[in-house]
Design a protein around this motif. Structure first.
Motif, short mmCIF file in Angstrom:
data_model
loop_
_atom_site.label_atom_id
_atom_site.label_comp_id
_atom_site.label_asym_id
_atom_site.label_seq_id
_atom_site.Cartn_x
_atom_site.Cartn_y
_atom_site.Cartn_z
N ILE A 207 0.85 -1.20 0.00
CA ILE A 207 0.00 0.00 0.00
C ILE A 207 0.88 1.25 0.00
N HIS A 208 1.98 1.19 0.75
CA HIS A 208 2.92 2.32 0.77
C HIS A 208 4.10 2.02 -0.15
N ALA A 209 4.33 2.94 -1.08
CA ALA A 209 5.24 2.68 -2.20
C ALA A 209 6.66 2.32 -1.77
N ARG A 210 7.20 3.06 -0.81
CA ARG A 210 8.63 2.91 -0.49
C ARG A 210 8.93 1.68 0.36
N GLU A 211 7.90 0.99 0.83
CA GLU A 211 8.11 -0.16 1.72
C GLU A 211 8.32 -1.41 0.87
N TRP A 212 9.47 -1.45 0.18
CA TRP A 212 9.72 -2.45 -0.85
C TRP A 212 9.68 -3.88 -0.35
N LEU A 337 0.54 -5.91 4.95
CA LEU A 337 2.00 -5.93 5.11
C LEU A 337 2.59 -4.55 4.83
N HIS A 338 3.33 -4.04 5.80
CA HIS A 338 4.01 -2.75 5.68
C HIS A 338 5.43 -2.91 6.19
N SER A 339 6.19 -1.80 6.19
CA SER A 339 7.46 -1.76 6.89
C SER A 339 7.66 -0.31 7.36
N ALA A 340 8.42 -0.09 8.44
CA ALA A 340 9.32 -1.05 9.03
C ALA A 340 9.16 -1.00 10.55
ZN LIG Z 1 3.17 1.50 5.46
#
Ligand SMILES: [Zn+2]
Length: 468
Positions: A207-212, A337-340
């Motif tokens: 969902i969040h672009a930079r959380e590869w 699923l996200h990070s970090a």
């Molecule tokens: Zn996120």
């Protein structure tokens, strides 16, 4: 269905991807596409973080932030926050001009705000992201290269391969399209052993672009779960094959590609600016149409946590929420699923107050965290998102819980560099994160398989509690 497998090599092909399959239409649109490519090419230079470095502040109160801003102004230093919340706790800032950092460090010492400067420059961190796994690789039968972060088209190609190799078990479906006309893909795995009563697990990622690390972990799980289905029955993990799996492995393809092409730190989608504004993008984890929409989010289109002009305004959110509602009867656990930071965050996200069934959700999180620890040695903190981090509304997990009435909802913050809340993780760790999540999925599937069908009654109980 089999998704279009065109490998994109240029901006032109990217615009054609998935949408223009007929050559006459392609030819008609070519002048427009070329013009767009020229315009985009002029404005979309890659942002370099080569001379940046990371500063971590331990913020005790708002005065610390004010003091930090005063130091920045005095030193004429430019730092951007990597977090969208400005609550107390640990804050990462990305600061420019690595070679001039000594002045800032000196001033911060004087100001007595607890801080830490990352010894690695951002350039070194980003180089480490490309570092492949060298030895002790965990075996997986897939031929996919889990030693690097793939581009969107590589993910699509591999999803098609998995579908072809697992007929009747894996199905890819295009459930919508983004602002830039990329496909929003739903991958279903399973053979519904209990027919219409088969329980299911929902996982959205990216969902969040930079959380590869998020989309590649979802892809790894799809690969690994499909592999389980291919085994002889006596070798299968009955927990994994006993449920159906719904994956949205890459929920923000436009943002993901933008983070590869232009700005590694991009978080939002690529929605065109609202009327009268100039900034692109909506935070897709603040745009879901659910109680708490707007909390912990910004009305400013230029902010990383811009919630959009209204709830459900974004095609990515509309596609995912529509699909989730259509399968909610069976989905017993919904994960995002996200990070970090290594967290297993349960609902509620929009408030610090715990739900009536908090113990139930935390218990699953703790069992999953134990399975993760036994697999990789990494420790995940478990608790409600609003209480452990900061309240933020309009997120997918609260939607799953409050709107889709799914009994278990959680956001998982996968590891970042040095375990911290940073989005850059060496590619050498992709497999170990995938394996630890696969171990957690065994626990998740078991809970899902044993849970009754139907709407979760806890929300009714909560309404009674609040009224009484
Ligand atoms: Zn996120």
């Amino acid at each position: 269905m089999c998704l279009d497998t065109t490998v994109t090599t240029s901006g032109e092909d990217k615009l054609l991807d998935f949408t223009v399959k007929h050559s006459y239409l392609r030819n008609m649109l070519r002048p427009l596409i070329l013009a767009l490519t020229v315009i985009l090419g002029k404005t979309q230079d890659r942002i370099s973080y080569d001379n940046h470095y990371l500063v971590n502040l331990k913020v005790a109160n708002e005065r610390d932030i004010d003091e930090f801003n005063r130091v920045l102004a005095k030193e004429q230093a430019h730092c951007q926050s990597l977090q969208v919340d400005l609550s107390e706790g640990s804050h990462d800032f990305l600061c420019q001009h690595h070679e001039e950092r000594n002045g800032l460090v000196h001033e911060l010492h004087q100001s007595q705000i607890p801080f830490e400067v990352e010894s690695q420059s951002m350039r070194e961190l980003l180089l480490s992201e490309k570092q492949p796994e060298s030895r002790n690789a965990i075996p997986i039968s897939s031929k996919f290269n889990y030693n690097k972060y793939p581009r969107f088209q590589e993910i699509v190609n591999h999803l098609n391969t998995i579908e072809k190799e697992n007929p009747g078990v894996v199905r890819n479906e295009r459930v919508g399209a983004t602002h830039e006309n990329r496909s929003l893909i739903l991958t279903t795995i399973g053979n519904s052993p209990m027919g219409q009563d088969t329980r299911a697990v929902w996982i959205d990622a990216g969902i969040h672009a930079r959380e590869w690390i998020s989309p590649i972990t979802a892809l790894f799980l799809i690969d690994r779960i499909a592999e389980e289905f291919r085994k002889e029955p006596y070798q299968q993990d009955q927990r994994i094959v006993g449920v159906d799996w719904y994956f949205m492995p890459i929920s923000n393809p436009d943002g993901y590609e933008y983070s590869h092409e232009t700005d590694r730190m991009w978080r939002k989608n690529r929605a065109p600016p609202p009327k009268g504004e100039s900034c692109y993008g909506v935070d897709l984890n603040r745009n879901w149409d659910v109680i708490g929409f707007g909390i912990g989010a910004s009305n400013d289109a230029c902010k990383d946590n811009f919630k959009g002009t209204k709830a459900n305004s974004e095609p990515e959110v509309r596609a995912a929420s529509k699909k989730l509602l259509s399968v909610k009867k069976n989905v017993r656990v919904a994960l995002s699923l996200h990070s970090a930071g290594q967290y297993w965050l349960t609902s509620w996200g929009y408030k610090t107050q715990l739900p009536v069934d908090n113990d139930k959700m935390v218990s699953l999180g703790k069992k999953a965290a134990d399975a993760i620890f036994r697999t990789s040695g990494r420790r995940y903190k478990v608790g409600s998102a609003g209480a452990l981090l900061y309240p933020a509304g309009g997120a997918s997990d609260d939607f799953a819980k409050a709107r889709a009435l799914i009994p278990y909802a959680a956001t998982i913050e996968l590891p970042g560099s040095h375990g911290k809340r940073r989005f850059v993780l060496p590619a050498s760790q992709i497999r170990s994160v995938g394996e630890e999540m696969f171990a957690a999925m065994g626990v998740v599937a078991e809970v899902a398989r044993n849970h009754p069908l139907g709407d979760d009654p806890s929300l009714m109980e909560e309404a009674k509690r609040n009224n009484g």
